[in-house]
Write a protein that holds these residues in place. Structure first.
Motif, PDB file in Angstrom:
ATOM      1  N   ASP A 141       8.500  14.358 -15.162  1.00 13.29           N
ATOM      2  CA  ASP A 141       7.916  15.208 -13.999  1.00 13.29           C
ATOM      3  C   ASP A 141       7.467  14.616 -13.020  1.00 13.29           C
ATOM      4  OD1 ASP A 141       8.795  17.512 -15.696  1.00 13.29           O
ATOM      5  OD2 ASP A 141       7.026  16.821 -16.790  1.00 13.29           O
ATOM      6  N   PHE A 142       6.556  13.335 -13.165  1.00 13.98           N
ATOM      7  CA  PHE A 142       6.098  12.478 -11.825  1.00 13.98           C
ATOM      8  C   PHE A 142       6.216  11.132 -12.508  1.00 13.98           C
ATOM      9  CE2 PHE A 142       2.646  13.785 -14.711  1.00 13.98           C
ATOM     10  CZ  PHE A 142       1.661  12.894 -14.525  1.00 13.98           C
ATOM     11  N   VAL A 143       5.600  10.451 -11.540  1.00 16.85           N
ATOM     12  CA  VAL A 143       5.657   8.803 -11.614  1.00 16.85           C
ATOM     13  C   VAL A 143       4.198   8.455 -11.208  1.00 16.85           C
ATOM     14  CG1 VAL A 143       6.454   6.451 -11.075  1.00 16.85           C
ATOM     15  CG2 VAL A 143       8.092   8.309 -11.715  1.00 16.85           C
ATOM     16  N   SER A 144       3.560   7.277 -11.862  1.00 12.15           N
ATOM     17  CA  SER A 144       2.375   6.818 -11.433  1.00 12.15           C
ATOM     18  C   SER A 144       2.713   5.402 -11.475  1.00 12.15           C
ATOM     19  CB  SER A 144       1.022   7.280 -12.122  1.00 12.15           C
ATOM     20  OG  SER A 144      -0.115   6.409 -11.795  1.00 12.15           O
TER      21      SER A 144
ATOM     22  N   CYS B 182      -2.002   3.929  -8.212  1.00 13.49           N
ATOM     23  CA  CYS B 182      -3.478   3.668  -8.836  1.00 13.49           C
ATOM     24  C   CYS B 182      -3.613   2.279  -8.901  1.00 13.49           C
ATOM     25  CB  CYS B 182      -3.725   4.507 -10.057  1.00 13.49           C
ATOM     26  SG  CYS B 182      -2.622   3.858 -11.466  1.00 13.49           S
ATOM     27  N   GLY B 183      -4.833   1.762  -9.288  1.00 15.32           N
ATOM     28  CA  GLY B 183      -5.140   0.365  -9.436  1.00 15.32           C
ATOM     29  C   GLY B 183      -6.044  -0.015  -8.223  1.00 15.32           C
ATOM     30  N   GLU B 184      -6.146  -1.208  -7.974  1.00 17.04           N
ATOM     31  CA  GLU B 184      -7.205  -1.912  -6.959  1.00 17.04           C
ATOM     32  C   GLU B 184      -6.402  -1.658  -5.718  1.00 17.04           C
ATOM     33  OE1 GLU B 184      -7.964  -5.713  -7.878  1.00 17.04           O
ATOM     34  OE2 GLU B 184      -9.196  -5.342  -9.788  1.00 17.04           O
ATOM     35  N   MET B 185      -5.129  -1.683  -5.515  1.00 17.03           N
ATOM     36  CA  MET B 185      -4.353  -1.721  -4.357  1.00 17.03           C
ATOM     37  C   MET B 185      -4.924  -0.302  -3.628  1.00 17.03           C
ATOM     38  SD  MET B 185      -0.313  -1.605  -3.891  1.00 17.03           S
ATOM     39  CE  MET B 185       0.526  -2.025  -2.124  1.00 17.03           C
ATOM     40  N   ALA B 186      -5.073   0.998  -4.172  1.00 19.97           N
ATOM     41  CA  ALA B 186      -5.374   1.837  -3.845  1.00 19.97           C
ATOM     42  C   ALA B 186      -6.988   1.991  -3.057  1.00 19.97           C
ATOM     43  CB  ALA B 186      -5.358   3.276  -4.675  1.00 19.97           C
ATOM     44  N   SER B 187      -7.720   0.977  -3.192  1.00 21.46           N
ATOM     45  CA  SER B 187      -9.010   0.958  -2.774  1.00 21.46           C
ATOM     46  C   SER B 187      -8.927  -0.149  -1.536  1.00 21.46           C
ATOM     47  CB  SER B 187     -10.025   0.510  -3.747  1.00 21.46           C
ATOM     48  OG  SER B 187     -10.236   1.498  -4.763  1.00 21.46           O
ATOM     49  N   ASP B 188      -7.671  -0.816  -1.392  1.00 22.23           N
ATOM     50  CA  ASP B 188      -7.728  -1.775  -0.112  1.00 22.23           C
ATOM     51  C   ASP B 188      -7.188  -1.254   0.964  1.00 22.23           C
ATOM     52  OD1 ASP B 188      -6.872  -3.737   1.391  1.00 22.23           O
ATOM     53  OD2 ASP B 188      -6.058  -5.060  -0.281  1.00 22.23           O
ATOM     54  N   PRO B 189      -8.009  -1.153   2.010  1.00 19.61           N
ATOM     55  CA  PRO B 189      -7.793  -0.349   3.359  1.00 19.61           C
ATOM     56  C   PRO B 189      -6.318  -0.718   3.701  1.00 19.61           C
ATOM     57  CG  PRO B 189     -10.178  -0.891   3.176  1.00 19.61           C
ATOM     58  CD  PRO B 189      -9.466  -1.688   1.970  1.00 19.61           C
ATOM     59  N   VAL B 190      -6.155  -2.156   4.015  1.00 17.57           N
ATOM     60  CA  VAL B 190      -4.815  -2.573   4.379  1.00 17.57           C
ATOM     61  C   VAL B 190      -3.879  -2.054   3.545  1.00 17.57           C
ATOM     62  CG1 VAL B 190      -3.593  -4.608   4.885  1.00 17.57           C
ATOM     63  CG2 VAL B 190      -6.023  -4.577   5.797  1.00 17.57           C
ATOM     64  N   ALA B 191      -3.913  -2.494   2.229  1.00 16.35           N
ATOM     65  CA  ALA B 191      -2.783  -1.894   1.299  1.00 16.35           C
ATOM     66  C   ALA B 191      -2.849  -0.390   1.443  1.00 16.35           C
ATOM     67  CB  ALA B 191      -3.271  -2.161  -0.154  1.00 16.35           C
ATOM     68  N   VAL B 192      -3.641   0.512   1.798  1.00 16.59           N
ATOM     69  CA  VAL B 192      -3.460   1.885   1.865  1.00 16.59           C
ATOM     70  C   VAL B 192      -2.668   2.282   2.980  1.00 16.59           C
ATOM     71  CG1 VAL B 192      -4.758   3.976   2.417  1.00 16.59           C
ATOM     72  CG2 VAL B 192      -5.534   2.673   0.556  1.00 16.59           C
TER      73      VAL B 192
ATOM     74  N   GLY C 210       5.301   5.675   2.823  1.00 11.53           N
ATOM     75  CA  GLY C 210       5.734   7.271   2.530  1.00 11.53           C
ATOM     76  C   GLY C 210       4.701   7.877   1.553  1.00 11.53           C
ATOM     77  N   TYR C 211       4.032   7.026   0.848  1.00 13.74           N
ATOM     78  CA  TYR C 211       3.416   7.502  -0.444  1.00 13.74           C
ATOM     79  C   TYR C 211       2.463   8.630   0.194  1.00 13.74           C
ATOM     80  CZ  TYR C 211       5.442   4.295  -3.462  1.00 13.74           C
ATOM     81  OH  TYR C 211       6.212   3.259  -4.068  1.00 13.74           O
ATOM     82  N   ASN C 212       1.917   9.546  -0.620  1.00 17.11           N
ATOM     83  CA  ASN C 212       1.119  10.646  -0.043  1.00 17.11           C
ATOM     84  C   ASN C 212       0.252  11.156  -1.277  1.00 17.11           C
ATOM     85  OD1 ASN C 212       2.654  11.989  -2.027  1.00 17.11           O
ATOM     86  ND2 ASN C 212       3.568  13.603  -0.582  1.00 17.11           N
ATOM     87  N   SER C 213       0.068  10.062  -2.213  1.00 16.95           N
ATOM     88  CA  SER C 213      -0.974  10.310  -3.321  1.00 16.95           C
ATOM     89  C   SER C 213      -1.479   9.106  -3.890  1.00 16.95           C
ATOM     90  CB  SER C 213      -0.211  11.178  -4.668  1.00 16.95           C
ATOM     91  OG  SER C 213      -1.233  11.306  -5.500  1.00 16.95           O
ATOM     92  N   ILE C 214      -2.673   9.039  -3.961  1.00 17.70           N
ATOM     93  CA  ILE C 214      -3.122   7.622  -4.637  1.00 17.70           C
ATOM     94  C   ILE C 214      -4.384   8.063  -5.094  1.00 17.70           C
ATOM     95  CG2 ILE C 214      -2.434   5.981  -2.644  1.00 17.70           C
ATOM     96  CD1 ILE C 214      -4.907   6.220  -1.477  1.00 17.70           C
ATOM     97  N   SER C 215      -4.566   6.905  -6.383  1.00 13.31           N
ATOM     98  CA  SER C 215      -5.860   7.289  -7.252  1.00 13.31           C
ATOM     99  C   SER C 215      -6.603   5.776  -7.169  1.00 13.31           C
ATOM    100  CB  SER C 215      -5.322   7.605  -8.745  1.00 13.31           C
ATOM    101  OG  SER C 215      -6.240   7.854  -9.555  1.00 13.31           O
ATOM    102  N   LEU C 216      -8.027   6.359  -6.847  1.00 10.65           N
ATOM    103  CA  LEU C 216      -8.717   5.079  -6.746  1.00 10.65           C
ATOM    104  C   LEU C 216     -10.282   5.344  -7.340  1.00 10.65           C
ATOM    105  CD1 LEU C 216      -9.808   5.034  -3.066  1.00 10.65           C
ATOM    106  CD2 LEU C 216      -8.361   6.895  -4.088  1.00 10.65           C
ATOM    107  N   SER C 217     -11.041   4.279  -7.168  1.00  6.90           N
ATOM    108  CA  SER C 217     -12.426   4.439  -7.830  1.00  6.90           C
ATOM    109  C   SER C 217     -13.243   5.197  -6.903  1.00  6.90           C
ATOM    110  CB  SER C 217     -13.070   3.132  -7.713  1.00  6.90           C
ATOM    111  OG  SER C 217     -13.280   2.446  -6.324  1.00  6.90           O
TER     112      SER C 217
END
Length: 752
Positions: free
Chosen positions: A621-624, A676-686, A693-700
């Motif tokens: 139903d979804f992918v992470s 999710c993962g460290e990438m979602a906390s990296d401002p440049v990567a965000v 086009g990603y509209n959902s991220i999971s971070l610390s």
């Protein structure tokens, strides 16, 4: 000519036993000149602050030249070696056009010359040189030996070179700077206050007991006293903690009641061991279970086991902690590990920072420091706190550094930064209930990662819109056997209730390979490609069914559960998993429990899952996207291996192309996707993710406010041209350079 293996081993062993920096360098040049029968052996180290080479030690040249001779990169023969990163072996050095005569060294009488660069993880550390009076090249065997010596010593000299303790001008300064791991952001200034340990577990020697009954009684008394102490300290510090973060004390109390701990110690006492010796053996075995993991999060749990063991040992030996009267001024708590009970002994308003010589950014100390807003640096290299007891220290959690005895001018600058940071944080608090939406209306869902109940509150306090990744491994790691359905049910229910009605994606057991259980031994030559994740749980169906049932039951009344499957690499893995979930729903319904079929997602961590997305789509139903593992598998880089960790970058062009491909496929298949993962906390990567086009991220949890500010400060349409350029880049640094100016502009002000 030295015997390469024997003499090299002897040299390395001798240096390893030398603690003083000056003595270490003298040992290197002295032993090498003897082994190679050379008139001169000199060590030049690179001063990273000035891009110069400084003569750090010599045997044969003028002693007063040490610390005085400085060469630019590419200046003279030594500079040429540093600039070219290549060996130089010449018969007549003064006749070479590159030779530069330096009067202070008195080297005019030496003709033969050989030098090799010292390189550690692609970085220049220095140059090692031998010289002789007679004209002639050194032999191939001698050249090979010196190259081998340099490769063996580069790692050791890297720590020395980085510390700056070898520089004479540094020694004259009153302050020292040490580097560590960024643990909790912020800056703190105060007096260095050492958390003095008592006898440590590793100091306990093997011992026997004369009365097992008495030994067990003393052991249980120690547990009872520590439980009471934890309860008291929880009352002292708990009202300062945001919500369920106070449950860290409960985690410690749970560990005290662990059957593996209690029964393990009792069994060894019955065999004749003393209580202290039995405790050490059991604690080390339990800690090793976590420490052997290559997952940093799970590895950090060994610190908690060790902390509990140390506290119990203190009570067994009747060494109750006596806190010295503390000065009424800001303190920086310092020690090998500063744990939750240490914090409870001090008024929180006095704790302005934490510095640990060991530990990781994922320890409970880090979790607490982040929640309480205390700057923290872990794993500080080379710091011996006892040498600086009571001295002033600056903790820079933003850089992962600490400075001891800083001059007043430096303190004034840091105090200005502290004031600026306070204003910045106040601005971020205003955004807590605001959406993470770009200036041109692109909405992003910000979720948090968590693994313990104690992690729940920081996410909620910082505006998390749900849990994108709940790690369910911990209950399995702290037990002596697989936890029951009821035990799991109680844990999952608390997590789901804490976030309801916000969604919580619970990842099923990701065990196997590098994540060992103490009661289920697995030995594999290549754990990363072995029996782990969904492979393990499908092969142990009863464990999977038990966990699914516990999660489904915990969802009753909360209705926010989402199931997430780790390490998927085959279509039949997802089809089988969905079948098990559907059957569990049917079985529980028959038992009168009104469960529902939750949304089922899969993690893309293995490249094959990315390539099989169209065939996997009917079952999910979804992918992470698990950016850490996906990057690791795409690049064949273990980010926990210091030899190659510098190559790990989630903005590597290959990763960028993979993310673009995954997003395109998910859009075509109408599958919601998050990262999710460290990438979602990296401002440049965000910003790159937004452009894709990603509209959902999971971070610390700690990073949510800053990332929200970043998102609210940019136009997505401004990112799209940069993305086009980024797709043509051949190096991750080029990609970062494109987006970095936007990050710096956005995070320079708390408004947004």
């Amino acid at each position: 000519m030295p015997s390469s293996l024997t003499d090299l081993t002897s040299l390395v062993d001798t240096i390893a036993r030398t603690q003083d920096p000056e003595a270490m360098m003298d040992t290197i040049v002295g032993r090498l000149s003897e082994l190679m029968q050379s008139s001169v052996c000199s060590l030049y180290l690179c001063n990273p602050q000035q891009d110069t080479l400084i003569l750090a030690a010599t045997r044969g040249l003028a002693p007063n030249a040490v610390g005085q001779v400085r060469l630019s990169l590419n200046e003279g023969l030594v500079g040429h070696i540093a600039a070219s990163l290549s060996t130089l072996n010449i018969a007549d050095a003064p006749a070479d056009d590159r030779f530069v005569y330096i009067p202070e060294t008195h080297e005019q009488s030496y003709r033969s010359f050989m030098g090799v660069p010292l390189i550690h993880l692609r970085r220049l550390i220095g140059v090692l040189v031998v010289q002789d009076q007679d004209e002639g090249r050194y032999s191939d065997e001698e050249e090979a030996f010196l190259i081998t010596v340099a490769s063996q010593l580069a790692g050791t000299l890297h720590l020395l070179q980085r510390s700056g303790s070898w520089l004479q001008q540094e020694a004259a300064l009153s302050y020292k700077r040490f580097s560590g791991i960024r643990s909790a952001a912020g800056i703190g200034i105060g007096r260095l206050w050492i958390i003095d340990p008592h006898m440590t577990l590793d100091q306990v020697k093997a011992g026997i007991n004369s009365d097992p009954v008495e030994e067990k009684s003393e052991f249980h008394q120690a547990i009872e006293w520590l439980e009471e102490d934890l309860e008291n300290r929880s009352g002292k510090i708990g009202h300062h903690l945001p919500g369920d973060l106070n449950a860290l004390f409960s985690v410690y109390q749970m560990m005290l009641k662990s059957p593996e701990l209690v029964k393990g110690v009792e069994t060894l006492i019955d065999r004749g061991d003393s209580a202290a010796w039995a405790l050490r053996q059991v604690i080390e075995q339990m800690a090793a279970t976590f420490d052997q993991s290559n997952d940093p999060y799970l590895k950090a749990r060994s610190e908690d086991i060790t902390n509990i063991g140390q506290r119990l040992l203190n009570e067994l030996l009747q060494h109750e902690r006596q806190v010295t009267e503390t000065p009424d001024e800001p303190l920086i708590l310092t020690g090998e590990l500063v744990n939750i009970t240490d914090l409870a002994e001090f008024p929180l308003q006095r704790i302005h920072g934490i510095v640990c010589t060991s530990g990781s950014a994922l320890s409970h100390t880090s979790i607490l420091a982040n929640a309480l807003g205390i700057p923290a640096v872990m794993g500080v290299e080379g710091l011996k706190p006892e040498q600086y007891r009571g001295q002033r220290i600056i903790v820079d959690g933003n850089r992962g550094e600490c400075t001891i005895n800083p001059p007043d001018v430096l303190c004034r600058e840091y105090r200005r930064m502290i004031a600026d940071e306070k204003r910045f944080i106040q601005g971020l608090e205003r955004l807590r209930y605001e959406p993470a939406q770009t200036l041109d209306g692109f909405r992003v869902n910000l979720l948090t990662n968590t693994g313990l109940l104690a992690d729940a509150t920081p996410g909620l306090e910082r505006g998390a819109e749900g849990v994108g990744l709940y790690r369910s491994e911990i209950p399995f790691m702290v037990h002596q056997s697989f936890p029951t359905e009821e035990e799991q049910f109680r844990i999952y229910q608390k997590v789901l209730a804490a976030y309801a009605p916000l969604p919580v994606s619970m990842r099923t057991l990701d065990i196997g390979g590098d994540k060992q259980l103490p009661y289920f031994e697995m030995s594999e030559q290549n754990p990363y490609l072995g029996w782990r994740g969904i492979r393990f749980t499908l092969d142990n169906t009863q464990l999977l069914i038990t966990q699914i049932r516990a999660m489904l039951r915990a969802d009753v009344g909360n209705d926010n559960l989402q199931l997430l499957v780790p390490m998927v690499s085959r279509v039949d893995e997802m089809s089988s998993f969905r079948s098990h979930v559907e059957k569990a729903v049917a079985d529980l319904s028959k038992e009168g429990i009104k469960v529902r079929l939750p949304r089922i997602g899969m993690m893309i961590e293995v490249p094959s899952a990315m390539l099989l997305l169209p065939k996997l789509a009917p079952w999910v139903d979804f992918v992470s996207i698990g950016s850490n593992d996906l990057t690791q598998y795409l690049l064949a880089v273990d980010r926990n291996n210091p030899r190659v960790s510098a190559l790990f970058d989630h903005l590597h062009p290959a990763v960028l192309n993979a993310l673009a491909q995954i997003y395109t496929q998910c859009s075509r298949l109408n599958l919601p996707v998050s990262v999710c993962g460290e990438m979602a906390s990296d401002p440049v990567a965000v910003l790159v993710l937004l452009a894709l086009g990603y509209n959902s991220i999971s971070l610390s949890a700690y990073n949510i406010p800053r990332i929200k500010l970043l998102i609210r400060s940019v136009n997505r349409e401004d990112l799209e041209p940069l993305l086009i350029q980024a797709m043509d880049c051949i190096h991750e640094e080029e990609i970062r350079a494109l987006f970095r100016p936007l990050v710096e502009k956005a995070l320079s002000s708390p408004t947004g």
